[in-house]
Motif scaffolding. Structure first.
Motif: not given
Length: 87
Positions: A49-52, A56-60
């Motif tokens: 899961l993205c933290r930054c 472009a593929n939120q939340p991944f």
């Protein structure tokens, strides 16, 4: 009598903050979008899961953190509950 294979036993869930990277989630869990709809994670053993906030593929995670040199300041601290006190 059926030859159906029983579902695998649930695995404990773990969440790891990858240094300067995403949250790595392993185990049995459900991931819901803001409307409460469940993401289809069939066959996924590990989810990143993205933290930054730049994926472009939120939340991944899509590795945008690497291209932008995002860094985390991860330090274990006590969590606060919803009332603002330590959990």
């Amino acid at each position: 009598m059926t030859d159906a294979t029983p579902p695998p036993a649930p695995r404990p869930t773990s969440v790891k903050a990858v240094r300067n990277g995403p949250l790595q989630v392993k185990g049995t869990f459900r991931l819901l979008d803001p409307d409460g709809e469940e993401y289809d994670l069939t066959g996924q053993r590990i989810v990143l899961l993205c933290r930054c906030g730049r994926s472009a593929n939120q939340p991944f995670c899509d590795s945008s953190h690497k291209r932008t040199q995002w860094s985390s300041q991860d330090q274990p601290t006590a969590c606060e509950d919803a009332d603002g006190g330590a959990a």
